[in-house]
Write a protein that holds these residues in place. Structure first.
Motif, PDB file in Angstrom:
ATOM      1  N   LEU A   1      17.138 -24.843 -93.893  1.00  0.00           N
ATOM      2  CA  LEU A   1      18.512 -25.247 -94.202  1.00  0.00           C
ATOM      3  C   LEU A   1      18.641 -25.705 -95.650  1.00  0.00           C
ATOM      4  CD1 LEU A   1      21.387 -25.764 -93.179  1.00  0.00           C
ATOM      5  CD2 LEU A   1      20.646 -28.034 -92.423  1.00  0.00           C
ATOM      6  N   GLY A   2      17.656 -26.495 -96.118  1.00  0.00           N
ATOM      7  CA  GLY A   2      17.677 -26.937 -97.513  1.00  0.00           C
ATOM      8  C   GLY A   2      17.645 -25.761 -98.470  1.00  0.00           C
ATOM      9  N   VAL A   3      16.782 -24.784 -98.184  1.00  0.00           N
ATOM     10  CA  VAL A   3      16.696 -23.592 -99.025  1.00  0.00           C
ATOM     11  C   VAL A   3      17.988 -22.777 -98.933  1.00  0.00           C
ATOM     12  CG1 VAL A   3      15.506 -21.373 -99.314  1.00  0.00           C
ATOM     13  CG2 VAL A   3      14.194 -23.457 -98.948  1.00  0.00           C
ATOM     14  N   ALA A   4      18.570 -22.701 -97.739  1.00  0.00           N
ATOM     15  CA  ALA A   4      19.814 -21.943 -97.559  1.00  0.00           C
ATOM     16  C   ALA A   4      20.942 -22.523 -98.400  1.00  0.00           C
ATOM     17  CB  ALA A   4      20.202 -21.943 -96.077  1.00  0.00           C
ATOM     18  N   PHE A   5      21.049 -23.848 -98.437  1.00  0.00           N
ATOM     19  CA  PHE A   5      22.090 -24.474 -99.252  1.00  0.00           C
ATOM     20  C   PHE A   5      21.934 -24.103-100.733  1.00  0.00           C
ATOM     21  CE2 PHE A   5      23.127 -27.584 -95.830  1.00  0.00           C
ATOM     22  CZ  PHE A   5      24.513 -27.472 -95.909  1.00  0.00           C
ATOM     23  N   VAL A   6      20.682 -24.115-101.200  1.00  0.00           N
ATOM     24  CA  VAL A   6      20.439 -23.835-102.615  1.00  0.00           C
ATOM     25  C   VAL A   6      20.593 -22.345-102.926  1.00  0.00           C
ATOM     26  CG1 VAL A   6      18.711 -23.887-104.442  1.00  0.00           C
ATOM     27  CG2 VAL A   6      18.947 -25.841-102.927  1.00  0.00           C
TER      28      VAL A   6
END
Length: 345
Positions: A101-106
């Motif tokens: 999720l963190g990578v998806a946001f970025v």
């Protein structure tokens, strides 16, 4: 430790060295063992191309696979011990989903908000991915730790972790819907997992972090042995169940967070290796299982990395495809064997 167990342990340790050397020797470019040795020792006058291949590609990749495999295997053993569930793995509490999720946001919002796709930023983009993954994983882990203080049953906590993973995946799906094709492609590639993504100074930092975290997990061996007795017996022996569960989950979660940040979500290694070691050593004693899964996880990860970039193959296969092909049969065979033994009894 009994003599056969000692022999098995020595064989597993030897396999780590063997597969590490094979990872240095084999690939799309064949390099003789003598030349590899000279390059590692900085002796002789080997071609610059060979030096770059060994020092800038194969050594970082092999080190990454070694420590990542060890970390995931230990994390899987810890989760299976806490939940007393053979299908519990490092990603069971949604921590890997948090990293995703963190990578998806970025990645998925970089093109939409900033106008520049993260995939075009090279080294800066890779650092941003690592930071985003760690932030996402640790955020979910903090939520799990908070929830673990509020609920008593392991099954309830397990279900909550699975639900958190579903929510994270749902948010990722929404982000994909509103993202451009290039960013989606970059995210999908990250999600396939790779031991080759870590290079240069990142390898040194990754190995240092894992070299510090893995020995700390060994401090929980006695705690995990007591947890196997069940909550009632463990409590009578003076174990604080809630505190112990929190420590083991935190240890496992941090290992998963760091590995996922640097390598992407690697599947099946953490689930398969503990089963494999229990089948080999025929014990549930963590004094034997912890070092066993450490070396077996490292060895299996090196095997998967070797298969992913088989000699004669120009590119590299996604690591998750290989780990699933190797890990799924291991888990299935162990579970079938256990079922057969139960029926014989």
């Amino acid at each position: 430790m009994k003599r056969p167990n000692t022999l098995f342990m020595l064989l597993i340790v030897a396999s780590v060295f063997l597969f590490f050397m094979l990872n240095l020797l084999l690939g799309s470019v064949a390099i003789p063992l003598k030349s590899v040795w000279h390059i590692l020792m900085h002796t002789g006058d080997e071609p610059q191309v060979w030096q770059n291949i060994i020092l800038k590609s194969r050594v970082p990749q092999s080190l990454t696979a070694l420590v990542a495999g060890a970390g995931l295997a230990i994390s899987g053993l810890q989760m299976q011990t806490v939940f007393r569930n053979p299908l519990a793995g490092p990603s069971v509490l949604g921590i890997s989903s948090g990293a995703s999720l963190g990578v998806a946001f970025v990645v998925l919002l970089s093109g939409s908000l900033g106008g520049v796709a993260l995939s075009k930023l090279g080294y800066v983009g890779e650092i941003a991915l690592s930071v985003a993954a760690i932030a996402g994983a640790l955020s979910i882990m903090a939520l799990i730790v908070y929830v673990s203080q509020k609920v008593k049953g392991n099954v309830t906590l397990l279900i909550i972790g699975v639900m958190i993973g579903y929510v994270a995946n749902a948010i990722i799906g929404v982000l994909k819907y509103f993202s451009v094709e290039e960013d989606i492609r970059a995210y999908v590639i990250w999600g396939l997992g790779s031991f080759s993504r870590v290079s240069g100074d990142q390898v040194i930092l990754f190995v240092i972090l894992m070299s510090a975290l893995i020995p700390l997990s060994f401090l929980l061996i006695k705690t995990m042995n007591l947890m196997l007795l069940g909550d009632g017996y463990a409590r009578n022996l003076g174990l604080n169940i809630r505190r112990s569960r929190l420590l083991v989950i935190t240890s496992s979660g941090v290992l998963v967070a760091i590995v996922t940040a640097y390598c992407g979500p690697i599947v099946f290694l953490g689930l398969a290796v503990p089963h494999l070691c229990r089948a080999i050593f025929h014990t549930s004693d963590h004094r034997i299982l912890m070092p066993a899964v450490l070396f077996a996880g490292a060895s299996l990860a090196l095997v998967c990395n070797l298969i992913a970039r088989m000699p004669g193959l120009e590119g590299a296969l996604p690591v998750n495809s290989v780990t699933a092909l190797v890990g799924a049969p291991v888990v299935a065979s162990v579970l079938f064997r256990k079922r057969k033994d139960d029926l014989n009894e």
